[in-house]
Each structure stands twice: as structure tokens, then as C-alpha cells.
Design a protein around this motif. Sequence first.
Motif: not given
Length: 330
Positions: A187-189, A174, A170, A191-194, A166, A184
Motif C-alpha cells: 500500500w505504501i507503493k 511508511h 504513503g 499510494l505513492l504511485e497515486e 497519496g 505494508s
Amino acid sequence: MMRRGSTTVIRSILTTTTSPRGFSTGADKAVVTWWMRSSGGAARNASTVALGADKEEQRKEETVVNGGGEERKGNDNKEITSYWGVPPSRLTKEDGTEWKWNCFRPWETYQADLSIDLKKHHKPTTWLDKFAYYAVKSLRLPTDIFFQRRYGCRAMMLETVAAVPGMVGGMLLHCKSLRRFEHSGGWIKALLEEAENERMHLMTFMEVAKPKWYERALVFTVQGVFFNAYFLAYLASPKLAHRITGYLEEEAVHSYTEFLKELDKGNIENVKAPAIAIDYWRLPADATLRDVVMVVRADEAHHRDVNHFASDIHYQGRELKDNPAPIGYH
């Protein structure tokens, strides 16, 4: 007795001879010394009060200028001033008690969706899918040999690896968004959330399984190799990278299912859930380790779905940014 007029004179002198920052000058101190000698104890008390007020005013002024930040040091609360004026946040729970976690905030907590289908599986059809599937399967053998049925330590190792995809995905999305001056699609958020969710899994199991020194050394090695390998894989083929992560999460679901079986058999003690897990997943106060494993397994199943979905988007010749990301899916 101290005469009222004399007090007014001294106060006037102190006011006019004080420097802009509140420090007493030499003339100020000389007048106070003379008055103390000539007027006895009452004058001493008056001058002490005046100078004390000066120091208090000086302290308040410096606090305002420096921002008034506070920092906990040791067991004592000491006020630390900072030029930048960034005070720490003071948060409380719904019941009014102090929020003690700095690694996450109350609004980042949630109740896991346990109704998710745990048996879903992406059947590999293309050669790229098969490569991803068997690459992940090959990683399971050394893990089984090394950890055997020590599922607490296995979970710890799993989360140090599972939190990497993730963050890498991310980060690369980014940079791509910056290069192309485009959104994005969330999707950045996502994957970083994951990645953050997986890290919280690790913080939880660190309270359950205390890793030995050689297990910590293994984490260094595995994470170093996996990070660089996944970074290159994502650069070469995002659909391969997301498919690998999807299969990795399928293995995580399987591992936590075996963990639950050992707990139910009594081979692993069903201890009280760590406090960090109770707050993060909004579990009841009497929650146990089994409850924690249940919500973590549900998280892994959600991550499985997200990454297989992302890989399918690429397989259809489309880009992630053109499809809304499942933010907050877990």
C-alpha cells in the motif's frame, strides 16, 4: 635533424622525473628548456608532444578518480567531475531518439484504461461517509465561483490538491511499517504511485493553462490548509481519510467530464497535446488536448476505486497490510 638517441634520453628523463600524479617537476622543465634551445624546432615539437601526453594522462587520471560525471550547463555540454562518481543516465525511446524527460522514465509510462466505469458512486450510508461526502461537496462551491468555466485552471488547482492524499497516506503507512517492523502489503507503493500520477497530471496541465500570480497564491493557501487537515484526518481515522479521497476523485471525474463537454462544444480550443503527455501516456504523435483529458479522467476514476476500496477494508475491521494493494491499477 633530431638524433634518435637524444630523443630516447629526453623521454627517459621525463619518465623518471615525473611525479606520481603526472605533474612535471622542476628538473623535468629545466632539461626540456635546454633541449629546446640546443636542438631547434624538432626538439620543441618533441617536448610539446611529451608534455601534451602528460597533461592528457593527468586529465584521464583525474576523470577516473572523480567519477567522470557530466552535467548540462546552459546550451553547452560541459564535463563536470564528481568525487562520488554518479554519472547521469542516457536513455532513448524505442525509435532510438533521446529521452528528454528527467521527471519520469520510459518504463513508468503506460496506456490508460479508458474502459473503466465512470459512473460508479459510493452511496454514503454511515454518518462518517456522509461527513466525508458533504465535506467534499462544500469545497466545490468556492471552486465553481472562482474558476467558473476555466477548466484548464480548475484542473491545475485540482491536481495540486489531489496529489496530497497519496503522499500523506504513503508517508504515514511508511512510518507505521517502520515502527511495527512489518510489511505494508504494497500500500505504501500504491499510494505513492497515486501521488506521482497526480503530480504528472499537474505537470501536463501547466503546459496548457498558464496560472496567474493570484492563482499560484491560492495554491499555496489551499495546499497548506488541505495538507495539514488531511494529515490529522488520516491519523484520526484512515477510513475517513480514504473515503474523503474517494469522493474527491468522484468530483474530479465530474470536472473532467464537463471539461470534455466544453471541448466538444468548441468553447475551449482543442490544441495539440503537450509533449510530456504524449510520452507519459504513450499517446499518438497527433494527440490533442481532448485525448489528454480522456486519459486523465480515467486515472482519476482508478484512484476513486482504490481509495473507496481502502476505506471499505477499514470499515470491515481489517488492516490494509492484510490485503494486497492494487499496484499499477491505473
